[in-house]
Design a protein around this motif. Structure first.
Motif, PDB file in Angstrom:
ATOM      1  N   VAL A 104       0.849  -1.197   0.000  1.00 60.95           N
ATOM      2  CA  VAL A 104       0.000   0.000   0.000  1.00 60.95           C
ATOM      3  C   VAL A 104       0.882   1.244   0.000  1.00 60.95           C
ATOM      4  CG1 VAL A 104      -1.702   1.319   1.337  1.00 60.95           C
ATOM      5  CG2 VAL A 104      -1.996  -1.152   1.010  1.00 60.95           C
ATOM      6  N   PHE A 105       1.947   1.224   0.771  1.00 56.55           N
ATOM      7  CA  PHE A 105       2.889   2.350   0.792  1.00 56.55           C
ATOM      8  C   PHE A 105       3.470   2.581  -0.600  1.00 56.55           C
ATOM      9  CE2 PHE A 105       7.194   4.105   1.537  1.00 56.55           C
ATOM     10  CZ  PHE A 105       6.845   5.271   2.214  1.00 56.55           C
ATOM     11  N   TYR A 106       3.816   1.502  -1.291  1.00 59.93           N
ATOM     12  CA  TYR A 106       4.308   1.591  -2.665  1.00 59.93           C
ATOM     13  C   TYR A 106       3.291   2.346  -3.531  1.00 59.93           C
ATOM     14  CZ  TYR A 106       5.789  -0.079  -7.315  1.00 59.93           C
ATOM     15  OH  TYR A 106       6.194  -0.165  -8.619  1.00 59.93           O
ATOM     16  N   CYS A 107       2.036   1.935  -3.459  1.00 56.39           N
ATOM     17  CA  CYS A 107       0.981   2.578  -4.262  1.00 56.39           C
ATOM     18  C   CYS A 107       0.841   4.049  -3.906  1.00 56.39           C
ATOM     19  CB  CYS A 107      -0.351   1.857  -4.060  1.00 56.39           C
ATOM     20  SG  CYS A 107      -0.372   0.165  -4.698  1.00 56.39           S
ATOM     21  N   GLU A 108       0.870   4.356  -2.617  1.00 59.03           N
ATOM     22  CA  GLU A 108       0.753   5.753  -2.178  1.00 59.03           C
ATOM     23  C   GLU A 108       1.910   6.595  -2.702  1.00 59.03           C
ATOM     24  OE1 GLU A 108      -1.494   5.172   2.129  1.00 59.03           O
ATOM     25  OE2 GLU A 108       0.673   4.891   2.016  1.00 59.03           O
ATOM     26  N   GLN A 109       3.115   6.062  -2.613  1.00 56.60           N
ATOM     27  CA  GLN A 109       4.283   6.812  -3.065  1.00 56.60           C
ATOM     28  C   GLN A 109       4.270   7.022  -4.573  1.00 56.60           C
ATOM     29  OE1 GLN A 109       4.783   7.827   0.109  1.00 56.60           O
ATOM     30  NE2 GLN A 109       6.832   8.171  -0.650  1.00 56.60           N
ATOM     31  N   ALA A 110       3.967   5.969  -5.317  1.00 62.22           N
ATOM     32  CA  ALA A 110       3.962   6.071  -6.779  1.00 62.22           C
ATOM     33  C   ALA A 110       2.903   7.062  -7.252  1.00 62.22           C
ATOM     34  CB  ALA A 110       3.737   4.698  -7.407  1.00 62.22           C
ATOM     35  N   ALA A 111       1.700   6.966  -6.708  1.00 59.59           N
ATOM     36  CA  ALA A 111       0.623   7.883  -7.110  1.00 59.59           C
ATOM     37  C   ALA A 111       0.932   9.302  -6.640  1.00 59.59           C
ATOM     38  CB  ALA A 111      -0.713   7.407  -6.550  1.00 59.59           C
ATOM     39  N   GLY A 112       1.439   9.422  -5.428  1.00 60.93           N
ATOM     40  CA  GLY A 112       1.754  10.744  -4.879  1.00 60.93           C
ATOM     41  C   GLY A 112       2.830  11.451  -5.676  1.00 60.93           C
ATOM     42  N   PHE A 113       3.884  10.750  -6.013  1.00 67.61           N
ATOM     43  CA  PHE A 113       4.972  11.342  -6.801  1.00 67.61           C
ATOM     44  C   PHE A 113       4.469  11.777  -8.175  1.00 67.61           C
ATOM     45  CE2 PHE A 113       8.453  10.704  -9.916  1.00 67.61           C
ATOM     46  CZ  PHE A 113       9.272  11.756  -9.524  1.00 67.61           C
ATOM     47  N   SER A 114       3.727  10.894  -8.838  1.00 68.93           N
ATOM     48  CA  SER A 114       3.211  11.220 -10.165  1.00 68.93           C
ATOM     49  C   SER A 114       2.318  12.447 -10.120  1.00 68.93           C
ATOM     50  CB  SER A 114       2.423  10.040 -10.735  1.00 68.93           C
ATOM     51  OG  SER A 114       3.279   8.950 -10.932  1.00 68.93           O
ATOM     52  N   SER A 115       1.485  12.509  -9.110  1.00 65.58           N
ATOM     53  CA  SER A 115       0.574  13.642  -8.959  1.00 65.58           C
ATOM     54  C   SER A 115       1.325  14.919  -8.601  1.00 65.58           C
ATOM     55  CB  SER A 115      -0.463  13.317  -7.877  1.00 65.58           C
ATOM     56  OG  SER A 115      -1.303  14.407  -7.647  1.00 65.58           O
ATOM     57  N   VAL A 117       4.585  15.829  -9.061  1.00 66.49           N
ATOM     58  CA  VAL A 117       5.512  16.419 -10.035  1.00 66.49           C
ATOM     59  C   VAL A 117       5.038  16.285 -11.482  1.00 66.49           C
ATOM     60  CG1 VAL A 117       7.507  16.063  -8.527  1.00 66.49           C
ATOM     61  CG2 VAL A 117       7.004  14.388 -10.296  1.00 66.49           C
ATOM     62  N   GLY A 118       3.856  15.695 -11.675  1.00 68.70           N
ATOM     63  CA  GLY A 118       3.359  15.527 -13.029  1.00 68.70           C
ATOM     64  C   GLY A 118       4.109  14.469 -13.814  1.00 68.70           C
ATOM     65  N   TYR A 119       4.657  13.495 -13.110  1.00 70.09           N
ATOM     66  CA  TYR A 119       5.419  12.424 -13.756  1.00 70.09           C
ATOM     67  C   TYR A 119       4.475  11.526 -14.531  1.00 70.09           C
ATOM     68  CZ  TYR A 119       8.941   8.693 -14.154  1.00 70.09           C
ATOM     69  OH  TYR A 119       9.836   7.755 -14.610  1.00 70.09           O
ATOM     70  N   GLN A 120       4.752  11.317 -15.794  1.00 68.92           N
ATOM     71  CA  GLN A 120       3.911  10.471 -16.626  1.00 68.92           C
ATOM     72  C   GLN A 120       4.785   9.485 -17.382  1.00 68.92           C
ATOM     73  OE1 GLN A 120       1.353  12.851 -19.088  1.00 68.92           O
ATOM     74  NE2 GLN A 120       0.016  13.293 -17.364  1.00 68.92           N
ATOM     75  N   ASP A 121       4.693   8.247 -16.958  1.00 64.06           N
ATOM     76  CA  ASP A 121       5.463   7.182 -17.584  1.00 64.06           C
ATOM     77  C   ASP A 121       4.584   5.937 -17.600  1.00 64.06           C
ATOM     78  OD1 ASP A 121       8.348   6.099 -18.320  1.00 64.06           O
ATOM     79  OD2 ASP A 121       7.405   4.651 -16.961  1.00 64.06           O
ATOM     80  N   ASP A 122       4.332   5.413 -18.764  1.00 64.16           N
ATOM     81  CA  ASP A 122       3.427   4.276 -18.916  1.00 64.16           C
ATOM     82  C   ASP A 122       3.884   3.075 -18.083  1.00 64.16           C
ATOM     83  OD1 ASP A 122       1.054   3.258 -20.078  1.00 64.16           O
ATOM     84  OD2 ASP A 122       2.243   2.146 -21.557  1.00 64.16           O
ATOM     85  N   GLY A 161      -5.324   8.387  -8.563  1.00 61.95           N
ATOM     86  CA  GLY A 161      -5.133   7.718  -9.848  1.00 61.95           C
ATOM     87  C   GLY A 161      -6.003   8.292 -10.959  1.00 61.95           C
ATOM     88  N   HIS A 162      -7.179   8.784 -10.597  1.00 59.04           N
ATOM     89  CA  HIS A 162      -8.069   9.383 -11.610  1.00 59.04           C
ATOM     90  C   HIS A 162      -7.483  10.670 -12.191  1.00 59.04           C
ATOM     91  CE1 HIS A 162     -11.547   6.779 -11.776  1.00 59.04           C
ATOM     92  NE2 HIS A 162     -11.396   6.574 -10.480  1.00 59.04           N
ATOM     93  N   ASN A 163      -6.592  11.311 -11.472  1.00 55.68           N
ATOM     94  CA  ASN A 163      -5.975  12.550 -11.955  1.00 55.68           C
ATOM     95  C   ASN A 163      -4.705  12.299 -12.762  1.00 55.68           C
ATOM     96  OD1 ASN A 163      -7.951  14.044 -10.576  1.00 55.68           O
ATOM     97  ND2 ASN A 163      -6.734  14.011  -8.701  1.00 55.68           N
ATOM     98  N   LEU A 164      -4.264  11.054 -12.830  1.00 62.35           N
ATOM     99  CA  LEU A 164      -3.007  10.748 -13.501  1.00 62.35           C
ATOM    100  C   LEU A 164      -3.168  10.490 -14.993  1.00 62.35           C
ATOM    101  CD1 LEU A 164      -1.384   8.355 -10.855  1.00 62.35           C
ATOM    102  CD2 LEU A 164      -1.085  10.835 -11.096  1.00 62.35           C
ATOM    103  N   GLY A 165      -4.364  10.132 -15.417  1.00 62.44           N
ATOM    104  CA  GLY A 165      -4.561   9.788 -16.818  1.00 62.44           C
ATOM    105  C   GLY A 165      -4.176   8.348 -17.083  1.00 62.44           C
ATOM    106  N   TYR A 166      -4.041   7.981 -18.347  1.00 62.10           N
ATOM    107  CA  TYR A 166      -3.633   6.641 -18.776  1.00 62.10           C
ATOM    108  C   TYR A 166      -4.584   5.546 -18.283  1.00 62.10           C
ATOM    109  CZ  TYR A 166       0.892   8.638 -20.128  1.00 62.10           C
ATOM    110  OH  TYR A 166       1.890   9.372 -20.714  1.00 62.10           O
TER     111      TYR A 166
END
Length: 182
Positions: A104-115, A117-122, A161-166
């Motif tokens: 769960v921490f992994y998911c929180e960190q990945a989504a948080g970072f992407s949100s 800094v606007g990181y977008q990587d498929d 996740g809804h704000n990340l796209g893809y």
């Protein structure tokens, strides 16, 4: 010129055969040498024997470093290295609540970072959704008293996740719907 046959790589069986001849002092010395050899061995032993206040802390630090890199220092993200922390914990202890916490921490960190800094990587997003999916059955096997807090955290991650796209949020919606009956 004749080729020399190479020896096969040693296996656990070979190592085990050597260890059986150790006395208690020799075995303790070997474990001490392994402990001193690197930080990963220390983390493994601390987790295995539940030593320290928070055995998950070094694993979380690794996940945080590789999923939320310092972009001002030009640090790279690495899904592989973050996932390795979870794999290492699984090998050391594999305790379900600790495993769920790291996933769960992994998911929180990945989504948080992407949100953040606007990181977008498929590939990064695919790994996030896969970890989200892997976390759900682990959480589902926990006692009911522990499940709700993890599900609430994943639900907040799903919202991000809804704000990340893809399609990240949509994928998380369907996965969560399979495990959470409302």
């Amino acid at each position: 010129m004749a080729r020399t046959k190479s020896k096969p790589q040693p296996t656990w069986t070979d190592v085990k055969a050597k260890i059986t001849h150790f006395d208690r002092t020799g075995l303790l010395g070997l474990v001490q040498d392994l402990y001193a050899a690197n930080k990963e061995n220390q983390m493994f032993l601390h987790a295995r024997f539940n030593l320290g206040e928070d055995v998950l802390k070094p694993y979380k630090e690794t996940i945080d470093r590789w999923l939320w890199p310092d972009v001002l220092r030009n640090q790279d993200a690495s899904v592989v290295k973050a996932k390795q922390a979870i794999s290492s914990y699984r090998k050391a202890v594999g305790e379900p609540a600790g495993l769920a916490e790291l996933m769960v921490f992994y998911c929180e960190q990945a989504a948080g970072f992407s949100s953040d800094v606007g990181y977008q990587d498929d590939g990064y997003f695919n790994a996030l959704v896969r970890m989200f999916e892997q976390a759900l059955p682990v959480i589902d096997r926990l006692p009911a008293s522990q499940r709700s807090a993890f599900i609430a955290r994943l639900d907040r991650t799903r919202t991000i996740g809804h704000n990340l796209g893809y399609g990240v949020g949509d994928d998380m919606d369907s996965l969560l719907a399979k495990y959470v009956k409302t």
